[in-house]
Design an enzyme around this catalytic site. Structure first.
Site, short mmCIF file in Angstrom:
data_model
loop_
_atom_site.label_atom_id
_atom_site.label_comp_id
_atom_site.label_asym_id
_atom_site.label_seq_id
_atom_site.Cartn_x
_atom_site.Cartn_y
_atom_site.Cartn_z
CG ASP A 15 1.64 6.22 -7.11
OD1 ASP A 15 1.96 6.16 -5.92
OD2 ASP A 15 0.77 6.97 -7.57
CE LYS A 16 -2.41 3.51 -1.59
NZ LYS A 16 -3.78 4.04 -1.84
#
Length: 642
Positions: free
Chosen positions: A312-313
């Protein structure tokens, strides 16, 4: 008396007594010519060493299990019956010595768990009626104020309400550098104050502390069986009776009872049975000491096969603390403050992570805003609210399109320009017109590029970012970190589909995320990894791998350790099988006696254990990480991005 009982219960008592009786037997027989006394002493040595073995064999039979103890017991009893007293004593003595050495070295493989238990605090100093009172750590009452002085262990999980201190959190996160704590910060039981003084409000006590959950998790993980171990257990259930049938058949065909008894001893699968669990215990223990919790042997094996890591970012590649960077005014009748104020009105009731930087900026500029009368989240697009009787939209271009707002291109162009600069843009529309664009930016983690490079070095073929952010922002992150592939604009179910697609392509996928909007992808991935799990009881209990700290380099370290552990497991199986085959060949070709066979057998057990204990040594990739971090600084974009 108690001291004598303690000595008698020690692991070396039986081998010591049995060994002494064997020495006395040789003295009586060879030096003094007392053959009968020598034989009796040798039988006594066999009985002393063999009692526990026979008891274990009986218990296994009652549990309908034929184990190694039965093979040794039958061989020793048979040797006594045919008056081969030395063989009986040697076999039981060597087996007892092997058991003692095995127990001692296995204890070392559990050293990490023992170390965790050792750091559990015993006492706490609490404030009661204005006085400092020392109580047992488990007797602290929730919400009570606990004092943590310089050099003391933190006795509870809690929130700092006053003071400042440097806290050594190595027992939780594996990081030895003290972390500065002040009001509002979380502290964990078992950590140590290296400086300063804290007043802490207790939130977790006894079994509810992070340390207690870690200990419980590691205990369960070290006892959990890997698939290979389960196979070996099933194999040994058939192998051991097979050895007994082989020995009986060899004895009947050859008429050589000694040959049959020797085959029983030679065929003991001790090294094979212990080859897997000892490696798992050592590997999981080493990981726990470094602040990496692995759920069990099966997940350790799976982690060794990981070839794709999906991340995920926000909160993983980035710090997860975005700040407002830009306010673009599109309506010439409005000021910058007007656009920001409308944005704050829209976000006032939102729980989205990007709402906070907008509200913080509005507060800092003294702008007034009220909670909206109505809020309608639009998944993957933004939110629509009613504030002061007017409709306010904040989100992406798709949100404007959904509500039929016509953009002359200025909003889209402004958003695209901001995204190319690594910002996350949000268009604001009031009623039927776009009035401006605000943008926020998150800070790229300093070790993000080093993590990606280290994952590649650990054998991961592709690192893929799955994010709900727009493509230009995601591309900027990828350029800054060396991420191989980017999939942007994803909803939670899209991330789930992306992981499934990778799995259908034959990849073993690890998903790294925050466990909230990434929960479906984390659940479906072969390995779900939770970052910064020290403060999350749910993450500790549910993640396949929980990285207790926020150090991204722990992820490639975990994968490398898993690969080393599986390699050791394979080496141990090879050592065990080669030893058994070589000894069986030696028996049939001549030259390998019962005593020699047992000596080599116990030697193979110790070799297997010693090989697994290599996992307890810490292999740090610090030098490599520093090298790739320097390269990232030279070759990548600046760390400031979204």
């Amino acid at each position: 008396m108690n001291r004598l009982r303690k000595v008698a219960a020690g692991r070396w008592f039986v081998p010591a007594v049995s060994g002494t009786l064997i020495v006395l037997s040789f003295v009586a027989d060879r030096a003094l010519g007392m053959t009968l006394a020598g034989d009796l002493l040798m039988v006594a040595a066999a009985l002393v060493a063999g009692r526990r073995i026979a008891v274990g064999a009986v218990r296994s039979l009652l549990a309908k299990h034929i184990g190694i103890d039965l093979l040794v017991s039958v061989a020793a009893i048979g040797a006594i019956i045919i008056a081969n007293y030395w063989e009986a004593a040697a076999v039981t003595f060597l087996f007892a010595v092997g058991h003692a050495l095995e127990a001692a070295t296995l204890n070392r493989t559990r050293a990490a768990l023992a170390a965790l238990v050792a750091v559990a605090p015993d006492v706490a100093v609490v404030l009661r009626d204005g006085r400092q009172v020392e109580v047992q750590a488990g007797a602290v009452v929730p919400d009570e104020t606990v004092l943590v002085k310089n050099g003391a262990k933190v006795p509870v999980d809690g929130i700092v309400i006053d003071g400042s201190a440097g806290i050594d959190e190595a027992s939780i996160t594996g990081e030895s550098i003290p972390v500065e704590k002040s009001a509002g910060d979380r502290v964990f039981a078992g950590t140590v104050s290296r400086s300063g003084f804290l007043q802490v409000r207790a939130t977790g006590i006894g079994a509810d502390t992070t340390l207690a959950r870690i200990i419980h998790r590691v205990e369960e993980a070290q006892d959990a069986k890997a698939k290979t171990q389960s196979f070996i257990d099933r194999f040994s259930r058939w192998y051991t009776p097979g050895v007994m049938v082989l020995a009986l058949a060899a004895g009947l065909v050859s008429g050589d009872v000694v040959l049959a008894l020797t085959l029983l001893v030679i065929g003991c699968p001790g090294a094979l049975v212990i080859s897997i669990p000892v490696a798992i215990v050592a590997g999981i223990g080493r990981a726990a000491k470094d602040g990496i919790l692995i759920k069990g042997g099966e997940f350790l094996e799976t982690s060794a096969r990981i070839d794709v890591v999906a991340v995920d970012k926000t909160g993983t590649i980035t710090e997860g603390r975005p700040e407002l960077t830009d306010v673009v005014v599109l309506d010439p009748t409005l000021e910058r403050s007007d656009v920001l104020q409308w944005a704050a009105r829209a976000e006032a009731g939102s729980e989205h992570p990007l709402a906070k930087p907008i509200l913080d900026a509005a507060d800092a500029e003294g702008l007034r805003y009220a909670l909206p009368e109505r809020i309608e989240p639009i998944v993957g697009k933004g939110i629509a609210v009613t504030s002061g009787g007017r409709r306010v939209l904040i989100g992406n271009a798709a949100l404007l399109e959904q509500f039929g707002i016509v953009d002359d291109g200025s909003a889209a162009r402004a958003a695209e320009a901001l995204a190319r600069r690594g910002r996350t843009p949000m268009i604001i529309a009031v009623d039927d017109a776009a009035i401006g664009v605000v943008a926020v930016a998150d800070t790229l983690r300093a070790d993000a590029a080093a993590m990606v490079a280290s994952l590649h070095e650990a054998g991961v073929r592709r690192v893929i970012m799955l994010t709900g952010d727009v493509q230009p922002v995601a591309d900027a992150i990828a350029d800054a970190t060396g991420i191989d592939d980017v999939r942007a604009g994803l909803l939670p179910e899209d991330k789930l589909d992306a992981v499934r697609e990778l799995q259908r392509a034959g990849h073993t996928v690890a998903m790294v995320g925050d466990g909230v909007n990434d929960a479906p992808a984390l659940a479906i991935a072969d390995i779900g990894v939770a970052m910064g799990a020290a403060g999350s009881a749910v993450a500790v209990e549910t993640a396949d791998i929980a990285l207790m700290g926020d150090n991204l380099l722990k992820l490639p370290e975990a994968i490398s350790l898993a690969k080393r552990t599986v390699s050791v497991m394979r080496q141990n199986i090879a050592i065990a099988l080669i030893t058994v085959v070589a000894l069986l060949a030696g028996v049939f070709l001549g030259g390998v006696t019962m005593a020699i066979g047992m000596l080599v057998h116990e030697g193979s057990v110790l070799v297997v254990i010693a090989n697994a204990m290599r996992l307890l040594r810490r292999r740090t990739a610090a030098a490599s990480a520093r090298r790739v971090a320097r390269a990232a600084e030279r070759d990548r974009l600046p760390a400031r991005t979204s």
